[in-house]
Each structure stands twice: as C-alpha cells, then as structure tokens.
Design an enzyme around this catalytic site. Structure first.
Site, PDB file in Angstrom:
ATOM      1  N   GLU A 129       0.826  -1.210   0.000  1.00 48.04           N
ATOM      2  CA  GLU A 129       0.000   0.000   0.000  1.00 48.04           C
ATOM      3  C   GLU A 129       0.860   1.259   0.000  1.00 48.04           C
ATOM      4  O   GLU A 129       0.541   2.248  -0.646  1.00 48.04           O
ATOM      5  CB  GLU A 129      -0.927   0.015   1.224  1.00 48.04           C
ATOM      6  CG  GLU A 129      -1.958  -1.097   1.257  1.00 48.04           C
ATOM      7  CD  GLU A 129      -2.942  -0.999   0.119  1.00 48.04           C
ATOM      8  OE1 GLU A 129      -2.510  -1.184  -1.037  1.00 48.04           O
ATOM      9  OE2 GLU A 129      -4.131  -0.739   0.346  1.00 48.04           O
ATOM     10  N   THR A 182      -5.448   6.789  -5.614  1.00 46.31           N
ATOM     11  CA  THR A 182      -5.566   7.017  -4.173  1.00 46.31           C
ATOM     12  C   THR A 182      -4.721   8.224  -3.759  1.00 46.31           C
ATOM     13  O   THR A 182      -5.146   9.047  -2.946  1.00 46.31           O
ATOM     14  CB  THR A 182      -5.131   5.752  -3.397  1.00 46.31           C
ATOM     15  OG1 THR A 182      -6.017   4.697  -3.765  1.00 46.31           O
ATOM     16  CG2 THR A 182      -5.206   5.954  -1.901  1.00 46.31           C
TER      17      THR A 182
END
Ligand code: HSE
Length: 309
Positions: A129, A182
């Site tokens: 991530e 994101t």
C-alpha cells in the site's frame, strides 16, 4: 509441503463512510487470482501479470515488495515466483493493490507452513500500500487477510481487530470506469479536522462497531455517515449524490465512497434489498453515458482463500 498454490485475493471496501483509514470489509465474489510458487533460486520474481498493465519488476510491484518484507522477517533464503491474474481494476477504490499484496503474502506464508499469524501479515501487505499510494494504510489489507469487517485501532503500534460480521449484510458496489488514484484522492483532504465534525465522526465509528456486534441494523445504518472525507471527495465522483439518494430510497442501510473512490458502496440487510439497490443505481448511471460495473456481494468472513493446490 506444497510448492505451489492458486488463491483468490478478495476486493475490499475501505473506510465504510465513518472510518477513514480504520474500517474495512471483505467482498466475497470480486477479487483477483494469483499463483504463488516456492522456487529454489532465492529471489522474488513476478513471472506473469494478466489483466492489467502493471510492472513486473519486484521493487515496483506491490506484491513483490510485500513478499520481500515477509522474507526479510523470515530471514531464511527462499525463492518465490508470483503470477497475477488481475480482475480488479487499478484505481477502482475496491482495494486492487491490497488484493495483490495480501494474496501474495498470504500464499507465501501458507507455503512456508505459516511462520506468521494473519495479524502479522498485515504489516507486510501494508508495504504494498505504501508503494501504491505513498501511505501505508491497512484498511484494505486487514479485511482481505482476516475476512469480514476489521478495525485498525492503532497504526503505531499496529493493532488490528476483527469485528463481528452479521450474516445478513450484503454490499452493492458500483465502479464507474474512471480512474481515481488514491494518492490524488488523498491530496484533496485537509490535514486538520474541525472538532465538532470529529466528535460526530468518532461517535459514528463507535456506533458502527456496536451495531455490528449487536446485529443492530438500524444503528449500523445511522452510523454510516461521513462528515469529514465524503464532502471533499464526492465531487470527484459523477452522480455521487443521485446514487446515494437512490440507494437509500430503495432501502440500503447506508451508502458512501468505497475507499478513495470512484466506486460507491451501499450496504443492505438482505440480498433482495441489495439487488433492488443495484438496479436503482444502474438506472442512475445508465443516464451518464459512462461505462460502469456493479457488484453485489455477501461479506466474505474468511479473506484470502485457496482455489487449488
Ligand atoms: N483509506 C484509504 C483512503 C483507502 O481512503 O485513502 C484507499 O483505498
């Protein structure tokens, strides 16, 4: 000991309105497939990626860096070969990068006879991530690894809790075919929060968690409210307001942005309601001229699972 395994790496819905970076849940019928093998050459190799244009270089691939983090902690020479069959589109808001990093570390851990607990694997998957979005958030990788609903109580030290998952809950997710990175979606957020809004938000997080454990569906619905992130991010998502109104009008308990968007989720109390909600959302989006996918999924209480060995 098996040397190779094929797994299903599930998609996830992070944030769940009130719980930015702390709440998430695991979907059952949306996800990637991966084949992970233990090899004799002590290196991590990504030998195949189908369904997406993603880097094969280990250091640039979320699955690669996550497995390298695991092997560093394992501290014995091990070779790993990774094949990724992407079904979740990048930038969709349903945990595409998390599925890859989670699936890879879960499978390697399984093939090594589970030296790490699922909770310990969360930290390794978070490295993926970090590479994908510049931020090591755990609200997608935790539910993908542990299944069901999860709460990140703390990041430092990492403290992830698996919550209760009432069996009647069903997710409807619409994915408009536009990519929202994101990192971009995080850059529109303010770094400071108004105290009155914070009070409302943490009240909702507590209410949501209590609602799950007591299977109080009204409380779950009341708590699916986001007064901090949604007002800033929803402008990036075409017809967000119309979708939300349609979903609630058809009986959804709540509706909000899935992760960092552009996907929108609606949570319902039954498959029947979730299907009716999906039709109402389809109606709204059909008029936009945009391509979109809709998924209706039960909550996956298991997380990553083996397809074959
Ligand atoms: N909590 C993260 C965010 C999830 O909203 O940025 C990203 O999928």
């Amino acid at each position: 000991m098996a040397k190779s395994i094929k797994i299903f790496a599930p998609a996830t819905v992070a944030n769940l309105s009130c719980g930015f970076d702390v709440l998430g849940c695991c979907l059952d019928n949306v996800g990637d497939e991966m084949k992970i093998s233990i090899t004799s050459i002590p290196e991590v190799k990504i030998s195949k990626i189908e369904g997406a244009d993603l880097p094969l270089e280990t250091q640039k691939n979320v699955a690669g860096v996550a497995v390298e983090a695991l092997l560093k902690a394992y501290d014995k020479p091990v070779g790993v070969d990774i094949e990724i069959f992407k079904k979740i589109k990048a930038g969709s808001g349903i945990g595409s990068s998390a599925a890859s990093s989670t699936g890879a570390v879960w499978a390697v851990n399984h093939l090594l006879n589970e030296p790490f607990t699922p909770h310990e694997l969360v930290a390794f998957a978070m490295e993926g991530e970090k590479l994908a979005s510049g931020n090591a958030h755990a609200d997608n990788v935790a539910p993908a690894l542990l299944g069901g609903f999860t709460l990140v109580r703390s990041y430092k030290p990492l403290d992830v809790i698996k919550l209760h998952s009432p069996s009647d809950l069903v997710m409807t997710v619409i994915h408009p075919q536009i990519e929202v990175k994101t990192s971009d979606s995080r850059s529109v957020l303010k770094q400071n929060v108004d105290l009155k809004k914070a009070i409302q938000q943490w009240g909702n997080v507590g209410g949501f968690v209590a609602g799950l454990f007591t299977e109080n569906y009204d409380l779950i619905g009341r708590s699916l409210e986001d007064v901090i992130i949604e007002p800033l991010r929803s402008i990036l998502i075409p017809e967000f307001k119309a979708v939300k109104e349609a979903a609630i009008a058809k009986g959804a308990l709540g509706c909000g942005i899935s992760g960092s968007g552009p996907s929108i989720f609606a949570l319902s109390k039954s498959m029947e309601t979730a299907t009716i909600v999906s039709e109402a959302i389809r109606e709204v989006y059909s008029q936009t001229g945009l391509d979109f996918d809709i998924h209706v999924s039960k909550i996956n209480n298991q997380g990553v699972r083996i397809i074959n060995q």
